[in-house]
Design an enzyme around this catalytic site. Structure first.
Site, PDB file in Angstrom:
ATOM      1  N   GLY A  98       0.827  -1.215   0.027  1.00  0.00           N
ATOM      2  CA  GLY A  98      -0.121  -0.183  -0.095  1.00  0.00           C
ATOM      3  C   GLY A  98       0.798   1.125   0.243  1.00  0.00           C
ATOM      4  O   GLY A  98       1.888   1.182   0.519  1.00  0.00           O
ATOM      5  N   LEU A 110      -1.513   7.081   2.752  1.00  0.00           N
ATOM      6  CA  LEU A 110      -0.933   7.815   3.626  1.00  0.00           C
ATOM      7  C   LEU A 110      -0.656   6.767   4.941  1.00  0.00           C
ATOM      8  O   LEU A 110       0.574   7.187   5.763  1.00  0.00           O
ATOM      9  CB  LEU A 110      -2.111   8.495   4.492  1.00  0.00           C
ATOM     10  CG  LEU A 110      -2.388   9.666   3.871  1.00  0.00           C
ATOM     11  CD1 LEU A 110      -3.598  10.721   4.486  1.00  0.00           C
ATOM     12  CD2 LEU A 110      -1.296  10.696   3.448  1.00  0.00           C
ATOM     13  N   GLY A 134       0.544   3.019   4.498  1.00  0.00           N
ATOM     14  CA  GLY A 134       1.492   2.342   4.067  1.00  0.00           C
ATOM     15  C   GLY A 134       2.382   3.240   3.348  1.00  0.00           C
ATOM     16  O   GLY A 134       3.795   2.966   3.429  1.00  0.00           O
ATOM     17  N   HIS A 140     -21.644   6.927   4.766  1.00  0.00           N
ATOM     18  CA  HIS A 140     -21.344   8.419   4.878  1.00  0.00           C
ATOM     19  C   HIS A 140     -22.691   9.096   4.430  1.00  0.00           C
ATOM     20  O   HIS A 140     -23.237   8.600   3.644  1.00  0.00           O
ATOM     21  CB  HIS A 140     -20.273   8.481   3.900  1.00  0.00           C
ATOM     22  CG  HIS A 140     -19.628  10.091   4.142  1.00  0.00           C
ATOM     23  ND1 HIS A 140     -20.381  11.041   3.701  1.00  0.00           N
ATOM     24  CD2 HIS A 140     -18.456  10.322   4.589  1.00  0.00           C
ATOM     25  CE1 HIS A 140     -19.616  12.172   4.125  1.00  0.00           C
ATOM     26  NE2 HIS A 140     -18.328  11.812   4.434  1.00  0.00           N
ATOM     27  N   ARG A 167     -21.699  10.670  11.658  1.00  0.00           N
ATOM     28  CA  ARG A 167     -22.109  10.008  10.340  1.00  0.00           C
ATOM     29  C   ARG A 167     -23.118   8.876  10.249  1.00  0.00           C
ATOM     30  O   ARG A 167     -23.960   8.854   9.624  1.00  0.00           O
ATOM     31  CB  ARG A 167     -20.890   9.470   9.551  1.00  0.00           C
ATOM     32  CG  ARG A 167     -19.805  10.648   9.176  1.00  0.00           C
ATOM     33  CD  ARG A 167     -18.722   9.963   8.483  1.00  0.00           C
ATOM     34  NE  ARG A 167     -17.750  10.970   8.066  1.00  0.00           N
ATOM     35  CZ  ARG A 167     -16.585  10.732   7.220  1.00  0.00           C
ATOM     36  NH1 ARG A 167     -16.165   9.761   7.392  1.00  0.00           N
ATOM     37  NH2 ARG A 167     -16.008  12.087   6.993  1.00  0.00           N
ATOM     38  N   HIS A 203     -19.020   3.771   2.767  1.00  0.00           N
ATOM     39  CA  HIS A 203     -17.812   4.498   2.709  1.00  0.00           C
ATOM     40  C   HIS A 203     -16.428   3.817   3.455  1.00  0.00           C
ATOM     41  O   HIS A 203     -15.514   3.807   2.982  1.00  0.00           O
ATOM     42  CB  HIS A 203     -18.112   5.789   3.352  1.00  0.00           C
ATOM     43  CG  HIS A 203     -17.028   6.686   3.621  1.00  0.00           C
ATOM     44  ND1 HIS A 203     -16.554   7.119   2.476  1.00  0.00           N
ATOM     45  CD2 HIS A 203     -16.380   7.316   4.483  1.00  0.00           C
ATOM     46  CE1 HIS A 203     -15.363   8.055   2.626  1.00  0.00           C
ATOM     47  NE2 HIS A 203     -15.482   8.181   4.407  1.00  0.00           N
ATOM     48  N   GLU A 236      -6.688   2.155   7.910  1.00  0.00           N
ATOM     49  CA  GLU A 236      -8.032   1.387   7.723  1.00  0.00           C
ATOM     50  C   GLU A 236      -7.718  -0.044   7.738  1.00  0.00           C
ATOM     51  O   GLU A 236      -8.909  -0.676   7.836  1.00  0.00           O
ATOM     52  CB  GLU A 236      -8.777   2.085   6.539  1.00  0.00           C
ATOM     53  CG  GLU A 236     -10.312   1.741   6.601  1.00  0.00           C
ATOM     54  CD  GLU A 236     -10.729   2.297   5.287  1.00  0.00           C
ATOM     55  OE1 GLU A 236     -12.127   2.193   5.348  1.00  0.00           O
ATOM     56  OE2 GLU A 236     -10.382   3.289   4.392  1.00  0.00           O
ATOM     57  N   ARG A 292     -16.778   5.898  13.058  1.00  0.00           N
ATOM     58  CA  ARG A 292     -15.505   6.483  12.968  1.00  0.00           C
ATOM     59  C   ARG A 292     -16.059   8.124  12.877  1.00  0.00           C
ATOM     60  O   ARG A 292     -16.801   8.523  11.976  1.00  0.00           O
ATOM     61  CB  ARG A 292     -14.489   6.421  11.574  1.00  0.00           C
ATOM     62  CG  ARG A 292     -13.550   7.404  11.705  1.00  0.00           C
ATOM     63  CD  ARG A 292     -12.398   6.959  10.338  1.00  0.00           C
ATOM     64  NE  ARG A 292     -13.349   7.189   9.159  1.00  0.00           N
ATOM     65  CZ  ARG A 292     -13.412   8.360   8.380  1.00  0.00           C
ATOM     66  NH1 ARG A 292     -12.902   9.459   9.045  1.00  0.00           N
ATOM     67  NH2 ARG A 292     -13.946   8.133   6.986  1.00  0.00           N
TER      68      ARG A 292
END
Length: 637
Positions: A40, A43, A45, A266, A330, A401, A425, A435
């Site tokens: 990955g 952000l 990985g 979401h 959410r 989402h 994630e 979340r």
């Protein structure tokens, strides 16, 4: 198997520092002897790959895109949270910790969440130093806005493209290490299996998506930063290639999967326009700062929204949740929208949307201010719908989402397989049953840049004298053989039903019974339907082409095979948890006015499922203990 979360001793605020003070450290010369595979490039990985390489480890970074810049972190628009209290509105590390625990409906691990809140302060400075163009006030201070589930403004942002800007900073860090020779990129490679040697994770089997070649790669440890599995619903806000395959195949090697049914819907996506669609477009939650959500009080009202007077509009979030209004979390906002639409008050051609209206904000602040805050989002909305949202309300709808569930990890982000780590994630650790907005970019960035690079040395310190790991070991040969057999099996089915058609059927089953609300009858029905669909897939899926070279249908088929397995576990997990909490809303467990009813006596745990083969699982429970926060009914009224 007992689950050891490896939580450090000491007061909550000191646990992370106590850990850092006592962990094993590898000296720079010895780090050069150690190989780490990171899967990955987002952000989590990408951050882990760049940071580990900068520390001196030999890093191999695998991802299926043609550039690390295309990781799905790019799509997160609204912002990243940090407890810096720039607004002087009462924020603090503890307040952020409290909001996150409450937002997750008291189903997350205290120590991990507090650490995330602590490190949020450093992350903003880190990204600011890397050149992220955060929005600023006139005096030069970084600006903040609010997100759902909180009463303070702690979200740092770069207009409506925060994820893109953070990812570009991460990409620059990756490229720096590529040039330095510490990091090797394996772009257009998909990891299809994992290799265990003597009970430890020692490598991966990957397919070159351009040549079709199956490759063996070894390492002393493997880090998964492969994101979530929301694309299992087919229609979702995720990129088309997002998938669960890496984490699921690690699960089948022995990594426990935690809380798989906790997926987030979401509240502010563009509504589905018809059966032709394969993806839904996400509109940032940040729009709820200034946008007011409403539906007509009259069912099937034929009037244009601008012709409906104020007294005939139902601002239902403001009505039901006066303290938080349009900024409820959410899960609350999505369920409330579903309730209005199910009751016959939906808007749009398919009656599957609600209005998000900026008229009040424009009158108060001026069009120029709203354009400065959200201009690119308004532009995107007009390109897709043809509607000018400065003049007419947006139409929005709930959409699949984010995955709160993921591989179970301990405080060090290690899975139940020694030498296998999961970040962002891909793990389950920080969000509980729901979340809060702007905590996704935060967790991913913190895990990759700050946590994993500090915790992995405890494990790798035992591998200093191990030396390079040969890919000629029989374990590698066996894993490669199994991967090739799986590919051959998919290509030999010679069915007539396209992959996407089966995936769409799966998504409809899940969205109907395993999404915003669940019940026992529906979940049992879903499990049986998923089993039937899996049989249809393996007997009649059409996978065209061959294994030599580019074959997107083969890629999709392999990923769908995994979706059809985790879908069953999602429903089993939801059926097993006889309570409502966060995004897991069991209709049997609710108040008279439709709010969730938790069962803390029987279900205050994280469910970690162990694969036993042949679609059977054993349940392990990590008890959740709250010593620094009062557990009470979650309320946003």
């Amino acid at each position: 198997m007992a689950l050891d979360a490896k939580i450090p001793e000491g007061p909550l605020k000191d646990k992370w520092q106590n850990y850092l003070d006592s962990k094993n450290i590898i000296n720079p010369a010895n780090r050069k002897k150690i190989d780490v595979i990171v899967v990955g490039s987002g952000l989590s990985g990408g951050g882990a790959a760049a940071t580990l390489a900068e520390l001196g480890y030999n890093v191999k970074n695998f991802y299926f895109q043609d550039s690390a810049r295309r990781a799905h972190s790019v799509a997160a628009q609204g912002g990243v949270n940090a407890a810096k209290n720039y607004r002087n509105d009462g924020d603090s590390i503890y307040r952020m910790f409290y909001d996150t625990i409450k937002g997750g409906d008291y189903r997350s691990r205290e120590a991990n969440v507090y650490r995330m809140a602590q490190l949020s302060v450093d992350l903003i400075d880190h990204m600011n130093a890397q050149g992220v163009p955060f929005a600023r006030e006139y005096n030069g201070y970084l600006s903040n806005r609010s997100f759902g589930g909180v009463l303070v403004s702690r979200t740092f942002y770069a207009r409506g493209q925060t994820g893109q800007q953070l990812l570009l900073a991460t990409y620059q860090a990756i490229m720096k290490q590529v040039k330095a020779g510490n990091l090797t990129e394996y772009k257009r490679h998909e990891v299809l299996d994992f290799v265990m040697v003597d009970g430890k994770m020692r490598g991966v089997i990957a397919r070159n998506l351009v040549t079709g070649e199956i490759e063996r790669h070894s390492a002393h440890a493997v880090v998964l930063g492969t994101g979530g599995f929301g694309k299992i619903f087919y229609l979702s806000t995720l990129a088309m290639n997002s998938n669960v395959s890496a984490t699921w195949r690690a699960h089948k090697k022995g990594a426990f999967f935690a809380n798989p049914s906790w997926t987030q819907i979401h509240p502010t996506a563009l509504p589905q326009a018809g059966e032709h669609q394969s993806k839904l477009t996400l509109m940032s939650e940040s729009l709820r700062n200034d946008g007011r959500i409403w539906v007509p009080k009259k069912k099937n009202d034929p009037r244009k929204p601008g012709d409906i007077p104020q007294e005939e509009r139902d601002y239902y979030l403001e009505r039901r949740y006066p303290a938080f209004g349009n900024l409820v979390p959410r899960d609350v906002a999505s369920r409330a929208a579903k309730e209005r639409m199910d009751a016959g008050y939906g808007v749009g051609a398919l009656k599957n949307a609600v209005y998000l209206d900026f008229k009040t904000a424009i009158e108060k602040h001026g069009k120029a201010t709203i354009k400065e805050r959200y201009g690119n989002l308004f532009t995107m909305y007009k390109k897709i719908t043809g509607i000018d949202a400065y003049k007419e309300p947006m139409k929005i709808s709930p959409a699949a989402h984010f995955s709160m569930g993921g591989l179970w990890v301990d405080y060090e982000l290690g899975t139940t397989i020694p030498g296998l780590y999961a970040v962002g994630e891909a793990n389950f650790a920080d969000h509980g049953a729901n979340r809060l907005g702007a905590n996704s970019l935060l967790q991913a960035s913190v895990d990759g840049n700050f946590v994993l690079p500090n915790t992995i040395s405890n494990y790798l310190s035992n591998d200093i004298s191990t030396g390079p790991i040969s890919t000629d070991l029989p374990e590698f040969e066996k894993a490669e053989k199994e991967v090739k057999e799986q590919i051959d099996k998919l290509l030999s089915i010679d069915g007539k039903t396209p992959v996407d058609q089966i995936h769409r059927k799966l998504g409809k089953i899940l969205f109907k019974e395993v999404a915003m609300s669940r019940n026992e009858k529906g979940l049992k029905w879903a499990i049986e339907e998923i089993k039937k669909l899996r049989q249809e897939f393996w007997s009649d899926v059409a996978v065209t082409g061959d294994a030599k070279g580019v074959n997107s249908e083969l890629e999709k088929a392999g990923r769908l095979a995994d979706y059809l397995e985790i879908a069953e576990l999602m429903a089993i997990d939801a059926l097993d948890r006889k309570e409502s909490c966060g995004a897991h809303f069991r209709e049997e467990y609710q108040t008279e006015d439709g709010e969730a009813v938790r069962d803390d006596k029987n279900y205050m745990y994280s469910a970690a499922w162990e694969w036993k083969g042949d679609h059977k699982w054993d349940l392990h429970k990590e008890a959740l203990k709250y010593e620094n926060i009062e557990v009470k009914t979650r309320s946003y009224k």
